[in-house]
Design an enzyme around this catalytic site. Structure first.
Site, PDB file in Angstrom:
ATOM      1  N   HIS A  29      -4.762  11.060  -9.230  1.00  0.00           N
ATOM      2  CA  HIS A  29      -3.987  10.094 -10.003  1.00  0.00           C
ATOM      3  C   HIS A  29      -4.644   8.728  -9.822  1.00  0.00           C
ATOM      4  CE1 HIS A  29      -0.544   7.462 -10.980  1.00  0.00           C
ATOM      5  NE2 HIS A  29       0.023   8.501 -11.555  1.00  0.00           N
ATOM      6  N   ASP A  60      -2.147  12.302  -0.700  1.00  0.00           N
ATOM      7  CA  ASP A  60      -1.145  11.950  -1.706  1.00  0.00           C
ATOM      8  C   ASP A  60      -0.298  13.192  -1.964  1.00  0.00           C
ATOM      9  OD1 ASP A  60       0.384  11.247  -3.868  1.00  0.00           O
ATOM     10  OD2 ASP A  60      -1.290  10.753  -5.194  1.00  0.00           O
ATOM     11  N   GLN A 111       3.215  15.001  -5.640  1.00  0.00           N
ATOM     12  CA  GLN A 111       3.554  16.195  -6.409  1.00  0.00           C
ATOM     13  C   GLN A 111       3.819  17.399  -5.516  1.00  0.00           C
ATOM     14  OE1 GLN A 111       4.084  16.195  -9.634  1.00  0.00           O
ATOM     15  NE2 GLN A 111       3.352  14.123 -10.071  1.00  0.00           N
ATOM     16  N   LYS A 125      10.499  11.436  -7.829  1.00  0.00           N
ATOM     17  CA  LYS A 125      10.091  12.769  -8.277  1.00  0.00           C
ATOM     18  C   LYS A 125      10.827  13.875  -7.518  1.00  0.00           C
ATOM     19  CE  LYS A 125       5.405  11.119  -9.301  1.00  0.00           C
ATOM     20  NZ  LYS A 125       5.514  10.972 -10.758  1.00  0.00           N
ATOM     21  N   CYS A 169      -2.281   9.345 -16.179  1.00  0.00           N
ATOM     22  CA  CYS A 169      -2.859   8.535 -15.096  1.00  0.00           C
ATOM     23  C   CYS A 169      -3.882   9.342 -14.301  1.00  0.00           C
ATOM     24  CB  CYS A 169      -1.775   7.987 -14.172  1.00  0.00           C
ATOM     25  SG  CYS A 169      -0.698   6.778 -14.951  1.00  0.00           S
TER      26      CYS A 169
END
Length: 423
Positions: free
Chosen positions: A138, A215, A218, A241, A381
């Site tokens: 991202h 990261d 997700q 999220k 993104c």
């Protein structure tokens, strides 16, 4: 009603009961069509339990935290710090003091990049060192490292992507070298759903003494996230999220690193003493939480963690895997549909990007929207991924704990309508 082979039984996972907790899923749009929400990789919907926690905070406990001695300040502080305890338990952090609240994952990743740019040895990133990311990231895990590279002169390197949407680690020893200071990569691709091979990357980073930042934006909403098992040095994710509110993110970092690294922002709360000549800083996590923090949002995130934990992240992951496998099968039956990323459900999360013939994804999304189906279109993104595959954009359908086989069927029917509409 469509059933999925291998899906948990109703007694183990009652998706219809879960859906009743989410008011927006009853929303009717466009001439009486009930919304089919398939944009969960962008943001999730919020259950009543989280909405109620936010309302109760503002109606009953609203005050600033940490410094007040009146009853509201003490209640607000207890709720805010209680949320930190909940997040620490959710990710199996060794210490609550390793959990830093930010406004989102982007800020968390920028925090790490700036700390390393300002750090003393042995952590400092400078012109003699290298930064490693991947082509799959991202923008929030690309741009901070580009900025750090430009500011310090450090060399920026990255892993490429294979034709089937996996990281190409064939040259891992050339990419991660003795000069590497930090390796920062996504656990799950936000555009392709690929679950990356954490162990191999971390093992190589540890061999050369590089730090690792993951990261997990997700990943945290969809699977068990155990920071001790990951063995990374930093893990970033965001609240909105994972059925939490917007405006709240998390950075977890190993305590010894947080003690040694400099703060990113200066202001109230992050200080120990201040004079006109110099200041000393509070211990972590407060050293990295300058100013009034996102108090209500943290309380809402705590409620979100309670909600997900009560269901069970293992059960959520199993449900989503079954939904994803079913969606891959159904979508694979559509002529001219091309998956961008892995074309099987193996080692992938509940996000599917695709193109449909020569129909522009924005047209696909608009026609689906007219049928009440909410998907994402664009480069998400993650423009380098689109450049890698020679496409301007994709259509992305992303599922979550409340997604159903019927919604997959609605998407497939909607795409057939799109094909017929554009001839």
């Amino acid at each position: 009603m469509t059933t999925l082979p291998g899906l948990l039984t109703a007694s183990d996972y009652n998706v219809e009961a879960i859906r009743k907790d989410f008011p927006l899923l009853d929303r009717v749009v466009h001439d009486g069509k009930k919304i089919v929400y398939l944009d969960n990789a962008a943001t999730s919907q919020k259950p009543r339990q989280v909405l109620d926690a936010l309302t109760e905070y503002y109606e009953q406990h609203n005050a600033n935290v940490h410094r007040g001695v009146h009853v509201l300040a003490e209640e607000a502080t207890a709720l805010y710090e209680g949320a930190r305890d909940k997040v620490a338990a959710f990710i199996n952090a060794p210490s609550r003091d390793e959990v830093i609240f930010t406004k989102n994952a982007s800020e968390s990743l920028n925090l790490v990049a700036n700390m390393l740019g300002w750090a003393d040895e042995p952590y400092r990133v400078d012109r003699e060192t290298e930064i490693v990311i991947t082509e799959m990231e991202h923008h929030s895990n690309i741009v901070p490292w580009q900025l750090l590279s430009q500011r310090t002169g450090a060399k920026l390197k990255w892993f490429g992507i294979t034709d089937d949407g996996r990281l190409d680690l064939s040259n891992i020893e050339e990419i991660i070298t003795e000069k590497t200071k930090i390796v920062s990569f996504t656990l799950v691709s936000n555009i392709m759903g690929t679950i990356n091979p954490v162990e191999a990357i971390i093992r190589r980073a540890q061999q050369v003494g590089a730090l690792v930042c993951i990261d997990a934006s997700q990943a945290a909403p969809h699977m068990v996230l155990d920071v001790q098992a990951l063995q990374a040095d930093f893990v970033a994710f965001t609240g909105h999220k994972m059925v939490g509110p917007t405006g709240i993110g998390v950075l977890w970092g190993r305590q010894e690193l947080l003690e040694d690294l400099p703060p990113f922002l200066g202001g109230g709360e992050m200080i120990e003493t201040v004079s006109m000549h110099s200041s000393t800083y509070a211990p972590a996590p407060h050293k990295f939480e300058a100013g009034t923090p996102p108090i209500a949002q943290a309380v809402g995130l705590g409620a979100a963690v309670d909600y997900l934990s009560a269901i069970g992240m293992d059960k959520i992951e199993a449900h989503e895997h079954a939904i994803t496998a079913y969606a891959m099968k159904r979508l694979g039956e559509i002529p001219d549909l091309r998956f961008i990323g892995p074309d099987t459900a193996e080692n992938r999360a509940a996000t599917i990007s695709f193109t449909l013939g020569d129909i522009h994804p924005h047209d696909v999304g608009q026609v689906l929207d007219e049928q009440g189906i909410a998907v994402r279109v664009g480069h998400h993104c993650a423009r380098p991924v689109c450049l890698r595959y020679g496409i301007p954009a994709t259509t992305r359908a992303s599922f979550y704990l409340y997604s159903t086989p019927g919604e997959v069927d609605a998407l497939v029917d909607g795409l057939e309508h799109v094909r017929n509409f554009f001839g």
